[in-house]
Design a protein around this motif. Structure first.
Motif, PDB file in Angstrom:
ATOM      1  N   TYR A 103      55.669  16.605  51.539  1.00  0.00           N
ATOM      2  CA  TYR A 103      56.228  16.622  50.176  1.00  0.00           C
ATOM      3  C   TYR A 103      56.810  17.995  49.852  1.00  0.00           C
ATOM      4  N   PHE A 104      56.029  19.060  50.077  1.00  0.00           N
ATOM      5  CA  PHE A 104      56.497  20.400  49.704  1.00  0.00           C
ATOM      6  C   PHE A 104      57.596  20.900  50.648  1.00  0.00           C
ATOM      7  N   LEU A 105      57.667  20.330  51.844  1.00  0.00           N
ATOM      8  CA  LEU A 105      58.754  20.675  52.753  1.00  0.00           C
ATOM      9  C   LEU A 105      60.070  20.100  52.251  1.00  0.00           C
ATOM     10  N   LEU A 106      60.019  18.893  51.658  1.00  0.00           N
ATOM     11  CA  LEU A 106      61.230  18.203  51.234  1.00  0.00           C
ATOM     12  C   LEU A 106      61.659  18.529  49.803  1.00  0.00           C
ATOM     13  N   THR A 107      60.707  18.888  48.935  1.00  0.00           N
ATOM     14  CA  THR A 107      61.061  19.141  47.536  1.00  0.00           C
ATOM     15  C   THR A 107      61.936  20.395  47.423  1.00  0.00           C
ATOM     16  N   PRO A 108      62.982  20.358  46.610  1.00  0.00           N
ATOM     17  CA  PRO A 108      63.850  21.546  46.475  1.00  0.00           C
ATOM     18  C   PRO A 108      63.204  22.654  45.649  1.00  0.00           C
ATOM     19  N   PHE A 109      62.200  22.283  44.855  1.00  0.00           N
ATOM     20  CA  PHE A 109      61.564  23.259  43.962  1.00  0.00           C
ATOM     21  C   PHE A 109      60.268  23.739  44.594  1.00  0.00           C
ATOM     22  N   LYS A 110      60.237  24.981  45.083  1.00  0.00           N
ATOM     23  CA  LYS A 110      59.095  25.484  45.846  1.00  0.00           C
ATOM     24  C   LYS A 110      58.398  26.679  45.205  1.00  0.00           C
ATOM     25  N   GLU A 111      58.718  26.976  43.948  1.00  0.00           N
ATOM     26  CA  GLU A 111      58.081  28.119  43.282  1.00  0.00           C
ATOM     27  C   GLU A 111      56.604  27.823  43.022  1.00  0.00           C
ATOM     28  N   ALA A 112      55.741  28.815  43.281  1.00  0.00           N
ATOM     29  CA  ALA A 112      54.297  28.652  43.076  1.00  0.00           C
ATOM     30  C   ALA A 112      53.977  28.719  41.587  1.00  0.00           C
ATOM     31  N   GLN A 113      53.568  27.593  41.012  1.00  0.00           N
ATOM     32  CA  GLN A 113      53.217  27.530  39.591  1.00  0.00           C
ATOM     33  C   GLN A 113      51.745  27.911  39.404  1.00  0.00           C
ATOM     34  N   SER A 114      51.324  28.044  38.155  1.00  0.00           N
ATOM     35  CA  SER A 114      49.947  28.461  37.856  1.00  0.00           C
ATOM     36  C   SER A 114      48.914  27.471  38.396  1.00  0.00           C
ATOM     37  N   GLU A 115      49.260  26.160  38.421  1.00  0.00           N
ATOM     38  CA  GLU A 115      48.337  25.160  38.953  1.00  0.00           C
ATOM     39  C   GLU A 115      48.086  25.378  40.444  1.00  0.00           C
ATOM     40  N   ILE A 116      49.087  25.873  41.158  1.00  0.00           N
ATOM     41  CA  ILE A 116      48.911  26.189  42.580  1.00  0.00           C
ATOM     42  C   ILE A 116      48.142  27.497  42.740  1.00  0.00           C
ATOM     43  N   LEU A 117      48.544  28.512  41.985  1.00  0.00           N
ATOM     44  CA  LEU A 117      47.901  29.830  42.095  1.00  0.00           C
ATOM     45  C   LEU A 117      46.414  29.773  41.786  1.00  0.00           C
ATOM     46  N   ALA A 118      46.024  28.856  40.889  1.00  0.00           N
ATOM     47  CA  ALA A 118      44.614  28.742  40.499  1.00  0.00           C
ATOM     48  C   ALA A 118      43.735  28.252  41.638  1.00  0.00           C
ATOM     49  N   ARG A 119      44.355  27.695  42.700  1.00  0.00           N
ATOM     50  CA  ARG A 119      43.577  27.150  43.819  1.00  0.00           C
ATOM     51  C   ARG A 119      43.649  28.021  45.062  1.00  0.00           C
ATOM     52  N   THR A 120      44.056  29.263  44.944  1.00  0.00           N
ATOM     53  CA  THR A 120      44.244  30.115  46.125  1.00  0.00           C
ATOM     54  C   THR A 120      43.230  31.252  46.216  1.00  0.00           C
ATOM     55  N   SER A 121      42.395  31.427  45.207  1.00  0.00           N
ATOM     56  CA  SER A 121      41.446  32.557  45.204  1.00  0.00           C
ATOM     57  C   SER A 121      40.052  32.078  44.817  1.00  0.00           C
ATOM     58  N   PRO A 122      39.350  31.385  45.714  1.00  0.00           N
ATOM     59  CA  PRO A 122      38.009  30.889  45.385  1.00  0.00           C
ATOM     60  C   PRO A 122      36.997  32.024  45.294  1.00  0.00           C
ATOM     61  N   ASN A 123      35.932  31.795  44.543  1.00  0.00           N
ATOM     62  CA  ASN A 123      34.861  32.785  44.430  1.00  0.00           C
ATOM     63  C   ASN A 123      33.530  32.085  44.156  1.00  0.00           C
ATOM     64  N   ILE A 124      32.503  32.861  43.832  1.00  0.00           N
ATOM     65  CA  ILE A 124      31.150  32.318  43.672  1.00  0.00           C
ATOM     66  C   ILE A 124      31.068  31.296  42.540  1.00  0.00           C
ATOM     67  N   TYR A 125      31.953  31.401  41.561  1.00  0.00           N
ATOM     68  CA  TYR A 125      31.943  30.429  40.467  1.00  0.00           C
ATOM     69  C   TYR A 125      32.327  29.041  40.963  1.00  0.00           C
ATOM     70  N   ASP A 126      33.211  28.991  41.957  1.00  0.00           N
ATOM     71  CA  ASP A 126      33.575  27.706  42.550  1.00  0.00           C
ATOM     72  C   ASP A 126      32.393  27.106  43.309  1.00  0.00           C
ATOM     73  N   VAL A 127      31.557  27.957  43.903  1.00  0.00           N
ATOM     74  CA  VAL A 127      30.335  27.480  44.566  1.00  0.00           C
ATOM     75  C   VAL A 127      29.410  26.829  43.542  1.00  0.00           C
ATOM     76  N   LEU A 128      29.224  27.494  42.399  1.00  0.00           N
ATOM     77  CA  LEU A 128      28.345  26.948  41.353  1.00  0.00           C
ATOM     78  C   LEU A 128      28.879  25.627  40.816  1.00  0.00           C
ATOM     79  N   ILE A 129      30.204  25.552  40.632  1.00  0.00           N
ATOM     80  CA  ILE A 129      30.806  24.309  40.128  1.00  0.00           C
ATOM     81  C   ILE A 129      30.621  23.182  41.137  1.00  0.00           C
TER      82      ILE A 129
END
Length: 428
Positions: A103-129
């Motif tokens: 999907y992301f290979l074919l889509t013309p719009f490839k800018e990283a939005q906040s919904e994507i950025l929010a999933r790129t830096s996990p931490n201990i809070y994600d472990v608790l969740i």
């Protein structure tokens, strides 16, 4: 009092729960179609930055079943169920990566939005969740009345978005995004599984066949090893996250105190936070404030004393950049109301007192070769009655004075050209 914490109350028969677990972990037929559709929905939601669409994908995703199945298998030492669960989890993960990658290979719009950025830096809070969500999920699975927790767990633990973000990282060649998102996905999988293991043990589900103490200890050691393997980097990332938040707060206070409180309008601000060993930067651009090199140097000297060591202030003052930043700021309604009103007033006055005069001289000189210059404007006329009138006025220069006939012809031509009822003509 013990009844408040008694998980046996409202528990479903163990045989029925296990039958549901066995039937739900298989990825074939309808489950594969549902998974593929959920991946596409999640990828579109991440791509267009729609939280609602991403949540919808979480709710219909069947990814959680093999993870819960793995937790049941570990707790009951059912290694056949464990192999089946892990196999189906691997298949579903590969399907998720493949579909989101395409999907992301074919889509013309490839800018990283906040919904994507929010999933790129996990931490201990994600472990608790993930662990807390896993506890709630498996408790709900073992109840006679499933209730509302299952959809909430699907949203909280969020298996689908990080998997699709990993596909985005592969498609765009951003391997830091790929690694961070895949680590978040792994955290969710592992800690949902561990939470399931604890609840199944607490509910005393029977082991499958005889398990000696040595083998049981080996399983516990592996669970401990994997837990530590996930927690240690998560704690490090959490520390980095906290440090970054503190840095951003200090930058905000500095900018407010040194610039905004003095009436300066900032049209561009970008903060680059890196590791402590690397130089961090604060980039600013102002609407009308200009700084000398000495003033910028003095501002940089203040940073360490304000708790911003190893940080450099960069003030962008090139005109092209400022014009673009100001336009974006105004378009996004980020300039204060007073300045917006002033800009709007100036624009309306320009429109009121000027004409669109493209090619005016070129066309006029083709009719009147003796013409050397021409200009037109709207002139405001004041009278004794305190009222004003705006009339079009034209000024021309020529090698020799125009005859009355030529001047009248020029006037009529200008009226037609400028689309006005009348215009006053004067020779300069």
């Amino acid at each position: 009092m013990n009844n408040y914490f008694n998980l046996q109350i409202g528990e479903e028969e163990k045989e029925k729960v296990l039958a549901n677990i066995h039937s739900s972990i298989s990825f074939s037929g309808a489950n594969v179609w549902i998974l593929a559709c959920a991946i596409i929905i999640a990828s579109v939601g991440l791509n267009v930055n729609s939280t609602a669409v991403v949540i919808g994908a979480m709710l219909i995703s069947p990814l959680m079943a093999p993870i819960v199945g793995s937790g049941f298998a570990l707790a009951m030492f059912d290694f056949a169920l464990l192999r089946k669960s892990l196999k189906n989890l691997l298949i579903s993960t590969l399907i998720g990566l493949l579909v989101s990658f395409l999907y992301f290979l074919l889509t013309p719009f490839k800018e990283a939005q906040s919904e994507i950025l929010a999933r790129t830096s996990p931490n201990i809070y994600d472990v608790l969740i993930a662990f807390s969500g896993g506890l709630v999920g498996v408790i709900a699975v073992t109840r006679v009345e499933k209730g509302n927790p299952i959809p909430g767990v699907a949203i909280a633990t969020a298996l689908m978005p990080p998997l699709c973000t990993a596909g985005y990282g592969l498609a765009t060649g951003n391997f830091s995004f790929f690694g961070g998102a895949l680590f978040l996905y792994a955290i969710n999988c592992v800690f949902i599984c561990i939470a399931t293991y604890f609840i199944v043990k607490l509910l005393k589900y029977p082991s499958i066949g005889f398990v000696d103490a040595k083998r049981e200890k080996k399983v516990r050691n592996w669970i401990t090893f994997i837990t530590v393997l996930m927690i240690v980097p998560s704690v490090f990332f959490a520390y980095q996250f906290i440090q970054q938040q503190r840095f951003q707060e200090k930058v905000k206070l500095y900018v407010q105190k040194e610039f905004e409180s003095k009436g300066n309008t900032i049209v561009y601000q970008k903060t680059n936070y890196t590791s402590p060993a690397t130089l961090r930067t604060i980039e600013l651009a102002f609407l009308n404030k200009k700084f000398t090199a000495k003033e910028i140097e003095e501002e940089n000297k203040k940073l360490e004393g304000l708790g911003l060591p190893n940080t450099k202030l960069i003030i962008r003052q090139d005109s092209a950049f400022l014009a673009e930043a100001s336009t974006k700021k105004i378009a996004n309604n980020e300039v204060d109301n007073a300045r917006s009103a002033l800009i709007s007033d100036l624009n309306s006055k320009v429109a009121r007192y000027s004409f669109q005069t493209d090619n005016l001289y070129k066309e006029a000189s083709s009719i009147f070769p003796e013409l050397t210059s021409i200009s037109v404007a709207k002139q405001e006329i004041f009278t004794k009655t305190d009222s004003t009138t705006v009339i079009p006025v034209g000024f021309y220069q020529s090698e020799k004075p125009f005859t009355k006939e030529n001047e009248e012809t020029l006037r009529k031509w200008l009226e037609a050209k400028l689309k006005v009822d009348t215009i006053e003509i004067y020779r300069r």
